[in-house]
Design an enzyme around this catalytic site. Structure first.
Site, PDB file in Angstrom:
ATOM      1  N   GLY A  91       0.838  -1.370   0.139  1.00 10.13           N
ATOM      2  CA  GLY A  91      -0.152  -0.037   0.067  1.00 10.13           C
ATOM      3  C   GLY A  91       0.644   1.239  -0.088  1.00 10.13           C
ATOM      4  O   GLY A  91       0.260   2.445  -0.110  1.00 10.13           O
ATOM      5  N   GLU A  92       2.134   1.037   0.106  1.00 12.95           N
ATOM      6  CA  GLU A  92       3.036   2.550   0.224  1.00 12.95           C
ATOM      7  C   GLU A  92       2.965   2.865  -1.362  1.00 12.95           C
ATOM      8  O   GLU A  92       3.093   2.610  -2.272  1.00 12.95           O
ATOM      9  CB  GLU A  92       4.319   1.926   0.539  1.00 12.95           C
ATOM     10  CG  GLU A  92       4.671   1.822   2.078  1.00 12.95           C
ATOM     11  CD  GLU A  92       5.916   1.350   2.524  1.00 12.95           C
ATOM     12  OE1 GLU A  92       6.787   1.377   1.719  1.00 12.95           O
ATOM     13  OE2 GLU A  92       6.268   1.240   3.971  1.00 12.95           O
ATOM     14  N   ASP A 112     -25.982  30.581   3.439  1.00 13.78           N
ATOM     15  CA  ASP A 112     -25.760  30.677   4.941  1.00 13.78           C
ATOM     16  C   ASP A 112     -25.112  32.214   4.860  1.00 13.78           C
ATOM     17  O   ASP A 112     -24.676  32.674   3.797  1.00 13.78           O
ATOM     18  CB  ASP A 112     -24.755  29.718   5.406  1.00 13.78           C
ATOM     19  CG  ASP A 112     -23.691  29.408   4.683  1.00 13.78           C
ATOM     20  OD1 ASP A 112     -22.930  30.296   4.310  1.00 13.78           O
ATOM     21  OD2 ASP A 112     -23.151  28.336   4.606  1.00 13.78           O
ATOM     22  N   LYS A 142     -29.960  30.255   8.655  1.00 10.97           N
ATOM     23  CA  LYS A 142     -30.563  29.013   9.484  1.00 10.97           C
ATOM     24  C   LYS A 142     -30.354  29.131  11.106  1.00 10.97           C
ATOM     25  O   LYS A 142     -29.355  29.464  11.496  1.00 10.97           O
ATOM     26  CB  LYS A 142     -29.611  27.807   8.975  1.00 10.97           C
ATOM     27  CG  LYS A 142     -29.428  27.346   7.629  1.00 10.97           C
ATOM     28  CD  LYS A 142     -28.625  26.325   7.157  1.00 10.97           C
ATOM     29  CE  LYS A 142     -27.156  26.757   7.261  1.00 10.97           C
ATOM     30  NZ  LYS A 142     -26.160  25.882   6.813  1.00 10.97           N
ATOM     31  N   ASP A 148     -21.987  28.491  -3.852  1.00  9.01           N
ATOM     32  CA  ASP A 148     -21.107  28.160  -2.684  1.00  9.01           C
ATOM     33  C   ASP A 148     -19.936  27.583  -3.494  1.00  9.01           C
ATOM     34  O   ASP A 148     -19.583  27.496  -4.373  1.00  9.01           O
ATOM     35  CB  ASP A 148     -21.907  27.041  -1.950  1.00  9.01           C
ATOM     36  CG  ASP A 148     -21.531  27.235  -0.464  1.00  9.01           C
ATOM     37  OD1 ASP A 148     -20.307  27.775  -0.089  1.00  9.01           O
ATOM     38  OD2 ASP A 148     -22.219  26.674   0.437  1.00  9.01           O
TER      39      ASP A 148
END
EC number: 2.7.6.1
Length: 322
Positions: free
Chosen positions: A44-45, A177, A201, A227
């Site tokens: 996995g390295e 927001d 909100k 956003d």
């Protein structure tokens, strides 16, 4: 006729996080993608090898640090290290989406890390000469790096699509927001000073559902939510419901980074949202690509022009003032 690659010794390499975007950038620049092995050993390295000479080249490495964030960040770091050890002239980390950017402060002095700074310090320490990114979650994150940062905006791309798809008649820009008001106001100004609305909100008390108050008149209008990123899309979908309940005829969202984790695609499919327009800073999952409500624009031309300007020593800020 000399190419940009001949004139400036410019090379573009890619990690595995978003190779299609890198290929599109290379096509825009008229250069081929650098040859490299970016893989993993059996344990996995990370395994990286630069498969051609890069000595005295000006190199750009394209790698968003989207999910899996830790793997993609580590991959970026070892690619940069391999290039520095191969005697490049400079390395620019092109990070279309900078993961960990929401972890940029300690809320209420909790015992938590400021992971955005940790990631920035790692990129600086490994030897990146500069960073190029798009729509940082907070502009102040630039200060976490010890190297120059060009934070360019996707707004010209998004604005052009809004003009083309929806025009400006009966249009209102909506911030989902209070924290996004500056971004929404800038977009509204660029759309000919169109109207602006804000969703406030509030949770009246514990165990009571959040109430969404609409500040602004949305009745009979096409609402454009803006956003920087969409994650599970819960807030976005709730905003669409609130806007439709207040008389909006259509609700669309223009968002730069499609994180789209967990139940996001299902939420969008079952929502009052008419369309979600995102960019390719992060590759879409198969489910997201099949969602009829999601449409993707490419930032390849935007990044290619920025890379060209960096390579030729031209102004970047003059092109992407927001």
């Amino acid at each position: 006729m000399p190419t940009i690659q001949d004139e400036r010794n410019l090379m573009v390499f890619s990690g595995n996080a978003n190779k299609p975007l890198t290929q599109s950038i290379c096509k825009e620049l008229g250069v081929r993608m650098g040859k490299s092995l970016v893989s993993r050993f059996s344990d996995g390295e990370e395994q990286v090898e630069i498969e051609e000479s890069v000595r005295r080249q000006e190199v750009f490495v394209v790698q968003p640090t989207c999910a899996p964030s830790a793997e993609n960040l580590m991959e970026l770091l070892v690619i940069i290290d391999a290039l520095k050890r191969a005697s490049v002239s400079s390395v620019t980390a092109v990070i279309p989406y900078f993961g960990y950017s929401r972890q940029d402060r300690r809320m209420r002095s909790l015992r938590v890390p400021i992971t955005a700074k940790v990631a920035a310090k790692m990129i600086s320490a490994i030897g990146a000469d500069r960073v190029l990114t798009i729509d940082l979650h907070a502009d102040q994150i630039q200060g976490f790096f010890d190297v120059p940062v060009d934070n360019v905006y996707a707004s010209p791309l998004l604005l052009a699509d809004i003009w083309r798809a929806y025009g400006t008649d009966n249009l209102i820009v909506v911030s989902p927001d209070v924290g996004g008001v500056v971004r929404a106001r800038a977009m509204a100004k660029r759309l000919g000073d169109t109207d602006l609305a804000i969703i406030d909100k509030r949770r009246p008390r514990a165990n009571v559902a959040t109430v969404m108050n609409i500040i602004g008149e949305v009745n009979g209008k096409t609402c454009v939510l803006v956003d920087d990123l969409v994650d599970t899309a819960g807030t976005l979908c709730a905003a669409a419901v609130a806007l439709k309940q207040n008389g909006a005829t259509k609700v669309v969202a223009y968002i730069t980074h499609p994180v789209l984790s967990g139940p996001a695609v299902d939420n969008i499919n079952n929502s009052e949202l008419d369309e979600l327009v995102v960019t390719d800073t992060i590759p879409l999952s198969d489910a997201a690509r099949e969602c009829r409500k999601i449409r993707q624009l490419s930032v390849a031309e935007l990044l290619a022009e920025t890379i060209r300007r960096i390579a030729f020593g031209e102004s970047v800020s003059s092109l992407y003032v927001d």
